[in-house]
Design a protein around this motif. Structure first.
Motif, PDB file in Angstrom:
ATOM      1  N   VAL A  36      19.689   5.910  -0.916  1.00 32.63           N
ATOM      2  CA  VAL A  36      18.778   5.551   0.169  1.00 32.63           C
ATOM      3  C   VAL A  36      17.335   5.595  -0.309  1.00 32.63           C
ATOM      4  CG1 VAL A  36      17.915   6.276   2.427  1.00 32.63           C
ATOM      5  CG2 VAL A  36      20.360   6.274   1.984  1.00 32.63           C
ATOM      6  N   ILE A  37      16.969   6.620  -1.041  1.00 35.12           N
ATOM      7  CA  ILE A  37      15.605   6.746  -1.544  1.00 35.12           C
ATOM      8  C   ILE A  37      15.292   5.641  -2.542  1.00 35.12           C
ATOM      9  CG2 ILE A  37      14.049   8.237  -2.859  1.00 35.12           C
ATOM     10  CD1 ILE A  37      14.600   9.204  -0.032  1.00 35.12           C
ATOM     11  N   GLU A  38      16.217   5.346  -3.447  1.00 34.17           N
ATOM     12  CA  GLU A  38      15.974   4.301  -4.438  1.00 34.17           C
ATOM     13  C   GLU A  38      15.834   2.931  -3.779  1.00 34.17           C
ATOM     14  OE1 GLU A  38      19.083   4.654  -7.303  1.00 34.17           O
ATOM     15  OE2 GLU A  38      18.192   6.436  -8.207  1.00 34.17           O
ATOM     16  N   ARG A  39      16.638   2.651  -2.763  1.00 33.82           N
ATOM     17  CA  ARG A  39      16.518   1.365  -2.068  1.00 33.82           C
ATOM     18  C   ARG A  39      15.193   1.284  -1.308  1.00 33.82           C
ATOM     19  NH1 ARG A  39      17.654  -2.222  -4.249  1.00 33.82           N
ATOM     20  NH2 ARG A  39      17.058  -3.381  -2.437  1.00 33.82           N
ATOM     21  N   THR A  40      14.763   2.392  -0.720  1.00 36.77           N
ATOM     22  CA  THR A  40      13.492   2.404  -0.001  1.00 36.77           C
ATOM     23  C   THR A  40      12.342   2.103  -0.943  1.00 36.77           C
ATOM     24  OG1 THR A  40      14.386   4.032   1.537  1.00 36.77           O
ATOM     25  CG2 THR A  40      12.003   3.773   1.500  1.00 36.77           C
ATOM     26  N   PHE A  41      12.337   2.735  -2.112  1.00 32.14           N
ATOM     27  CA  PHE A  41      11.279   2.453  -3.086  1.00 32.14           C
ATOM     28  C   PHE A  41      11.348   1.013  -3.579  1.00 32.14           C
ATOM     29  CE2 PHE A  41      10.963   7.185  -4.302  1.00 32.14           C
ATOM     30  CZ  PHE A  41      10.006   7.378  -3.323  1.00 32.14           C
ATOM     31  N   ALA A  42      12.537   0.461  -3.714  1.00 33.67           N
ATOM     32  CA  ALA A  42      12.675  -0.939  -4.132  1.00 33.67           C
ATOM     33  C   ALA A  42      12.108  -1.876  -3.072  1.00 33.67           C
ATOM     34  CB  ALA A  42      14.141  -1.264  -4.404  1.00 33.67           C
ATOM     35  N   TRP A  43      12.338  -1.575  -1.796  1.00 32.38           N
ATOM     36  CA  TRP A  43      11.761  -2.399  -0.733  1.00 32.38           C
ATOM     37  C   TRP A  43      10.244  -2.295  -0.715  1.00 32.38           C
ATOM     38  CZ3 TRP A  43      15.866   0.058   2.812  1.00 32.38           C
ATOM     39  CH2 TRP A  43      17.049  -0.667   2.728  1.00 32.38           C
ATOM     40  N   PHE A  44       9.728  -1.107  -0.985  1.00 31.41           N
ATOM     41  CA  PHE A  44       8.279  -0.939  -1.024  1.00 31.41           C
ATOM     42  C   PHE A  44       7.670  -1.692  -2.201  1.00 31.41           C
ATOM     43  CE2 PHE A  44       8.277   3.343   1.404  1.00 31.41           C
ATOM     44  CZ  PHE A  44       8.293   2.657   2.605  1.00 31.41           C
ATOM     45  N   ASP A  45       8.391  -1.824  -3.308  1.00 32.92           N
ATOM     46  CA  ASP A  45       7.873  -2.562  -4.456  1.00 32.92           C
ATOM     47  C   ASP A  45       7.736  -4.053  -4.176  1.00 32.92           C
ATOM     48  OD1 ASP A  45       7.416  -0.438  -6.086  1.00 32.92           O
ATOM     49  OD2 ASP A  45       9.315  -0.593  -7.165  1.00 32.92           O
ATOM     50  N   ASN A  46       8.431  -4.545  -3.159  1.00 31.86           N
ATOM     51  CA  ASN A  46       8.280  -5.948  -2.787  1.00 31.86           C
ATOM     52  C   ASN A  46       6.934  -6.216  -2.127  1.00 31.86           C
ATOM     53  OD1 ASN A  46      10.778  -6.691  -3.757  1.00 31.86           O
ATOM     54  ND2 ASN A  46      11.794  -6.285  -1.816  1.00 31.86           N
ATOM     55  N   ASP A  47       6.289  -5.189  -1.625  1.00 28.94           N
ATOM     56  CA  ASP A  47       4.973  -5.337  -1.022  1.00 28.94           C
ATOM     57  C   ASP A  47       3.913  -5.291  -2.127  1.00 28.94           C
ATOM     58  OD1 ASP A  47       2.926  -5.578   0.746  1.00 28.94           O
ATOM     59  OD2 ASP A  47       3.433  -3.797   1.911  1.00 28.94           O
ATOM     60  N   ARG A  48       3.062  -6.290  -2.196  1.00 29.82           N
ATOM     61  CA  ARG A  48       2.130  -6.439  -3.307  1.00 29.82           C
ATOM     62  C   ARG A  48       1.140  -5.286  -3.402  1.00 29.82           C
ATOM     63  NH1 ARG A  48      -2.908  -8.232  -4.255  1.00 29.82           N
ATOM     64  NH2 ARG A  48      -3.306  -8.642  -2.073  1.00 29.82           N
ATOM     65  N   ARG A  49       0.666  -4.785  -2.283  1.00 28.08           N
ATOM     66  CA  ARG A  49      -0.344  -3.727  -2.316  1.00 28.08           C
ATOM     67  C   ARG A  49       0.224  -2.379  -2.726  1.00 28.08           C
ATOM     68  NH1 ARG A  49      -4.975  -4.123   2.116  1.00 28.08           N
ATOM     69  NH2 ARG A  49      -5.724  -2.444   0.798  1.00 28.08           N
ATOM     70  N   LEU A  50       1.538  -2.239  -2.694  1.00 33.16           N
ATOM     71  CA  LEU A  50       2.133  -0.967  -3.073  1.00 33.16           C
ATOM     72  C   LEU A  50       2.598  -0.937  -4.532  1.00 33.16           C
ATOM     73  CD1 LEU A  50       4.192  -0.197   0.128  1.00 33.16           C
ATOM     74  CD2 LEU A  50       1.961   0.668  -0.516  1.00 33.16           C
ATOM     75  N   CYS A  51       2.550  -2.084  -5.211  1.00 33.68           N
ATOM     76  CA  CYS A  51       2.955  -2.108  -6.621  1.00 33.68           C
ATOM     77  C   CYS A  51       1.940  -1.385  -7.497  1.00 33.68           C
ATOM     78  CB  CYS A  51       3.119  -3.538  -7.098  1.00 33.68           C
ATOM     79  SG  CYS A  51       4.572  -4.326  -6.420  1.00 33.68           S
TER      80      CYS A  51
END
Length: 64
Positions: A23-38
């Motif tokens: 769950v944590i790894e998928r959440t971080f992967a979804w956040f990486d799709n947002d440009r400002r969070l990369c």
């Protein structure tokens, strides 16, 4: 020197992924799709925290 080791077919326990880690790894992967969070573009920690909250809200709204 390379040594070849044969795999044993009599495994004692099968691999079981930890549910919460997934769950944590998928959440971080979804956040990486947002440009400002990369990258860390924000100067203040509060701004960075608010960007994470906005990304979570955006992701949850897309699921509706």
């Amino acid at each position: 020197m390379i040594q070849v080791v044969m795999r044993s077919d009599d495994r004692k326990s099968a691999f079981k992924p930890t549910h919460k880690r997934w769950v944590i790894e998928r959440t971080f992967a979804w956040f990486d799709n947002d440009r400002r969070l990369c990258r860390n573009y924000e100067l203040l920690m509060d701004s960075s925290e608010n960007m994470v909250k906005l990304a979570a809200i955006k992701h949850l709204l897309n699921k509706i």
